[in-house]
Design a protein around this motif. Structure first.
Motif, PDB file in Angstrom:
ATOM      1  N   LEU A  11       0.834  -1.201   0.000  1.00  0.00           N
ATOM      2  CA  LEU A  11       0.000   0.000   0.000  1.00  0.00           C
ATOM      3  C   LEU A  11       0.869   1.251   0.000  1.00  0.00           C
ATOM      4  N   GLY A  12       1.970   1.210   0.769  1.00  0.00           N
ATOM      5  CA  GLY A  12       2.889   2.332   0.781  1.00  0.00           C
ATOM      6  C   GLY A  12       3.536   2.546  -0.568  1.00  0.00           C
ATOM      7  N   ARG A  13       3.932   1.468  -1.228  1.00  0.00           N
ATOM      8  CA  ARG A  13       4.552   1.577  -2.551  1.00  0.00           C
ATOM      9  C   ARG A  13       3.605   2.236  -3.554  1.00  0.00           C
ATOM     10  N   ARG A  14       2.329   1.934  -3.410  1.00  0.00           N
ATOM     11  CA  ARG A  14       1.349   2.489  -4.348  1.00  0.00           C
ATOM     12  C   ARG A  14       0.893   3.895  -3.951  1.00  0.00           C
ATOM     13  N   GLY A  15       1.362   4.389  -2.819  1.00  0.00           N
ATOM     14  CA  GLY A  15       0.926   5.712  -2.371  1.00  0.00           C
ATOM     15  C   GLY A  15      -0.490   5.716  -1.862  1.00  0.00           C
ATOM     16  N   SER A  16      -0.972   4.557  -1.384  1.00  0.00           N
ATOM     17  CA  SER A  16      -2.351   4.444  -0.896  1.00  0.00           C
ATOM     18  C   SER A  16      -2.467   4.669   0.597  1.00  0.00           C
ATOM     19  N   ALA A  17      -1.349   4.855   1.284  1.00  0.00           N
ATOM     20  CA  ALA A  17      -1.365   5.121   2.728  1.00  0.00           C
ATOM     21  C   ALA A  17      -0.285   6.148   3.037  1.00  0.00           C
ATOM     22  N   ASP A  18      -0.498   6.895   4.110  1.00  0.00           N
ATOM     23  CA  ASP A  18       0.428   7.962   4.488  1.00  0.00           C
ATOM     24  C   ASP A  18       1.477   7.495   5.491  1.00  0.00           C
ATOM     25  N   LEU A  19       1.038   6.720   6.477  1.00  0.00           N
ATOM     26  CA  LEU A  19       1.930   6.246   7.537  1.00  0.00           C
ATOM     27  C   LEU A  19       1.781   4.732   7.662  1.00  0.00           C
ATOM     28  N   LEU A  20       2.906   4.025   7.728  1.00  0.00           N
ATOM     29  CA  LEU A  20       2.900   2.576   7.851  1.00  0.00           C
ATOM     30  C   LEU A  20       3.443   2.183   9.220  1.00  0.00           C
ATOM     31  N   ILE A  21       2.857   1.164   9.816  1.00  0.00           N
ATOM     32  CA  ILE A  21       3.360   0.589  11.066  1.00  0.00           C
ATOM     33  C   ILE A  21       3.542  -0.902  10.812  1.00  0.00           C
ATOM     34  N   THR A  22       4.783  -1.347  10.775  1.00  0.00           N
ATOM     35  CA  THR A  22       5.098  -2.708  10.354  1.00  0.00           C
ATOM     36  C   THR A  22       6.057  -3.375  11.332  1.00  0.00           C
ATOM     37  N   HIS A  23       6.207  -4.711  11.190  1.00  0.00           N
ATOM     38  CA  HIS A  23       7.094  -5.434  12.101  1.00  0.00           C
ATOM     39  C   HIS A  23       7.763  -6.610  11.387  1.00  0.00           C
ATOM     40  N   ALA A  24       8.360  -6.310  10.242  1.00  0.00           N
ATOM     41  CA  ALA A  24       9.137  -7.297   9.489  1.00  0.00           C
ATOM     42  C   ALA A  24      10.397  -6.594   8.997  1.00  0.00           C
ATOM     43  N   PRO A  25      11.468  -6.581   9.809  1.00  0.00           N
ATOM     44  CA  PRO A  25      12.655  -5.766   9.503  1.00  0.00           C
ATOM     45  C   PRO A  25      13.236  -5.975   8.113  1.00  0.00           C
ATOM     46  N   ASP A  26      13.305  -7.212   7.616  1.00  0.00           N
ATOM     47  CA  ASP A  26      13.889  -7.451   6.291  1.00  0.00           C
ATOM     48  C   ASP A  26      13.063  -6.789   5.195  1.00  0.00           C
ATOM     49  N   GLN A  27      11.742  -6.915   5.292  1.00  0.00           N
ATOM     50  CA  GLN A  27      10.877  -6.283   4.297  1.00  0.00           C
ATOM     51  C   GLN A  27      10.951  -4.760   4.400  1.00  0.00           C
ATOM     52  N   GLU A  28      11.045  -4.258   5.619  1.00  0.00           N
ATOM     53  CA  GLU A  28      11.133  -2.806   5.818  1.00  0.00           C
ATOM     54  C   GLU A  28      12.419  -2.250   5.213  1.00  0.00           C
ATOM     55  N   ARG A  29      13.522  -2.967   5.399  1.00  0.00           N
ATOM     56  CA  ARG A  29      14.808  -2.480   4.873  1.00  0.00           C
ATOM     57  C   ARG A  29      14.764  -2.348   3.356  1.00  0.00           C
ATOM     58  N   GLN A  30      14.101  -3.287   2.689  1.00  0.00           N
ATOM     59  CA  GLN A  30      13.981  -3.196   1.236  1.00  0.00           C
ATOM     60  C   GLN A  30      13.190  -1.963   0.841  1.00  0.00           C
ATOM     61  N   PHE A  31      12.121  -1.671   1.567  1.00  0.00           N
ATOM     62  CA  PHE A  31      11.293  -0.486   1.311  1.00  0.00           C
ATOM     63  C   PHE A  31      12.131   0.784   1.469  1.00  0.00           C
ATOM     64  N   VAL A  32      12.919   0.826   2.535  1.00  0.00           N
ATOM     65  CA  VAL A  32      13.767   1.993   2.794  1.00  0.00           C
ATOM     66  C   VAL A  32      14.864   2.100   1.727  1.00  0.00           C
ATOM     67  N   ASP A  33      15.504   0.980   1.392  1.00  0.00           N
ATOM     68  CA  ASP A  33      16.572   0.995   0.384  1.00  0.00           C
ATOM     69  C   ASP A  33      16.068   1.441  -0.982  1.00  0.00           C
ATOM     70  N   ASP A  34      14.784   1.217  -1.237  1.00  0.00           N
ATOM     71  CA  ASP A  34      14.200   1.643  -2.511  1.00  0.00           C
ATOM     72  C   ASP A  34      13.859   3.127  -2.525  1.00  0.00           C
ATOM     73  N   GLY A  35      14.176   3.839  -1.436  1.00  0.00           N
ATOM     74  CA  GLY A  35      13.953   5.279  -1.379  1.00  0.00           C
ATOM     75  C   GLY A  35      12.512   5.684  -1.186  1.00  0.00           C
ATOM     76  N   LEU A  36      11.710   4.804  -0.590  1.00  0.00           N
ATOM     77  CA  LEU A  36      10.284   5.066  -0.458  1.00  0.00           C
ATOM     78  C   LEU A  36       9.895   5.624   0.912  1.00  0.00           C
ATOM     79  N   ALA A  37      10.865   5.734   1.814  1.00  0.00           N
ATOM     80  CA  ALA A  37      10.559   6.203   3.178  1.00  0.00           C
ATOM     81  C   ALA A  37      11.061   7.628   3.379  1.00  0.00           C
ATOM     82  N   TYR A  38      10.147   8.519   3.747  1.00  0.00           N
ATOM     83  CA  TYR A  38      10.537   9.890   4.131  1.00  0.00           C
ATOM     84  C   TYR A  38      11.120   9.872   5.542  1.00  0.00           C
ATOM     85  N   ARG A  39      10.544   9.019   6.407  1.00  0.00           N
ATOM     86  CA  ARG A  39      11.072   8.825   7.752  1.00  0.00           C
ATOM     87  C   ARG A  39      10.862   7.369   8.153  1.00  0.00           C
TER      88      ARG A  39
END
Length: 357
Positions: free
Chosen positions: A161-189
């Motif tokens: 949902l975050g990748r598609r711009g369908s949500a503003d804030l994400l709360i997640t608990h899967a560090p490996d998946q989160e790191r990929q999201f961050v490495d792809d430049g999709l996280a403002y914070r």
């Protein structure tokens, strides 16, 4: 139970009655395939159309993480398990669920127009426990005019949902998946939020004890029924990791049942089947008064469950998401989180995480 979980007391206000049992995780289901009921809204009635509109938006958001059940929860686990043993593939309903969740978000965007609206997509565990709802209630009460809608889903789909711009804030608990999201430049914070724990739960007479590896090896050796979420969630990712640590591949075993659903539903199925499952502590405690399952795992450090906040870089309301994230990590937000912990559980279950240096 021999460890600290025995000391926890269960305090849940505003539970919905369903089929003669308390619906404590918001699923409203006392049997496989039952229709979901809306979680009881804890906000006091303040009157006025604006307040009613905010409550309507929150209810729509809270129901979003149950949308996928329309695509297949009515199929019994017995049939699904039998079909796997006969060589049939379980139907892939992920596309149906993605479509339904997207439709719910579209309703939120259209139906909750006006004011400063923030869409939060979060793992089902922190939603099913009631913790996030209660914290957001406090935020909205302190920030008039801000509307927060919560969409609960598995972490893999939350990140999508975050990748598609369908949500503003994400709360997640899967560090490996989160790191990929961050490495792809999709996280403002990207920041640590809270830490909870995972627990293996089972019937009290199961005889399962010891470390996670010992318990899982005993389950495999005895062909003891184990229910897995199998939904791409953070809980499912941790479970797969623990099976690997135990040197066991449970896929395809007759005693390994998949729900493809969230935490509350999976706990209920495990309870009905007298089975074991891996659960997030807060979601388990919220459901515990209606379950016979008890924690059997020890306080293993590998069962720590870190949640992170992600402000999506291309979010429709990045400013609103950044403001909410800032509050959640502020002294006021931390105080609210601890207060909610005490009100819901009588102890700290979601420990505010230390900020990274």
């Amino acid at each position: 139970m021999g460890h600290r979980f025995a000391a926890l007391r269960f305090v849940r206000k505003g539970a919905v009655r369903s089929g003669g049992r308390d619906d404590l995780w918001g699923c409203g289901e006392d049997r496989i395939g039952a229709k979901p009921l809306a979680r009881h809204d804890r906000r006091r009635s303040t009157g006025g159309s604006a307040a009613r509109g905010r409550r309507r938006c929150r209810r729509q958001g809270r129901r979003a993480h149950h949308a996928g059940r329309a695509g297949g929860a009515r199929t019994s686990l017995r049939i699904r398990g039998d079909r796997r043993r006969e060589g049939h593939r379980r139907p892939d309903r992920s596309g149906v669920k993605r479509t339904l969740v997207a439709a719910v978000i579209a309703v939120l965007l259209v139906g909750c127009a006006g004011g400063d609206r923030v869409i939060v997509a979060a793992g089902t565990t922190v939603v099913d426990s009631g913790f996030l709802d209660a914290v957001i209630d406090i935020y909205e009460s302190e920030h008039p005019g801000v509307e927060v809608s919560i969409v609960g889903d598995a972490t893999s789909r939350v990140l999508e949902l975050g990748r598609r711009g369908s949500a503003d804030l994400l709360i997640t608990h899967a560090p490996d998946q989160e790191r990929q999201f961050v490495d792809d430049g999709l996280a403002y914070r990207y920041a640590p939020f809270v830490d909870s724990r995972f627990v293996i739960v089972a019937p009290p007479d199961s005889g399962l004890v010891g470390s996670p590896e010992q318990i899982l090896r005993t389950i495999a050796r005895r062909s003891f029924t184990f229910v897995t979420r199998a939904d791409g969630s953070g809980t499912n990712a941790k479970e797969i990791e623990l099976w690997k640590d135990a040197g066991i591949d449970p896929a395809g075993r007759s005693w390994y049942l998949e729900t493809g659903q969230g935490m509350g539903f999976t706990l209920q199925v495990a309870d009905q089947r007298n089975a074991a499952t891996l659960a997030e502590l807060g979601a388990y405690l919220a459901a515990a008064p209606a379950l016979s399952l008890v924690p059997v795992s020890s306080d293993d450090p590998r069962l720590v469950n870190p949640y992170h906040l992600i402000v999506v870089a291309h979010a429709p309301n990045r400013r609103g998401a950044a403001d909410l994230a800032e509050w959640l990590l502020s002294p006021d937000g931390r105080a609210a989180e601890k207060r909610v912990d005490q009100e819901l559980f009588g102890t700290i279950v979601y420990e505010p995480a230390d900020p990274k240096p």
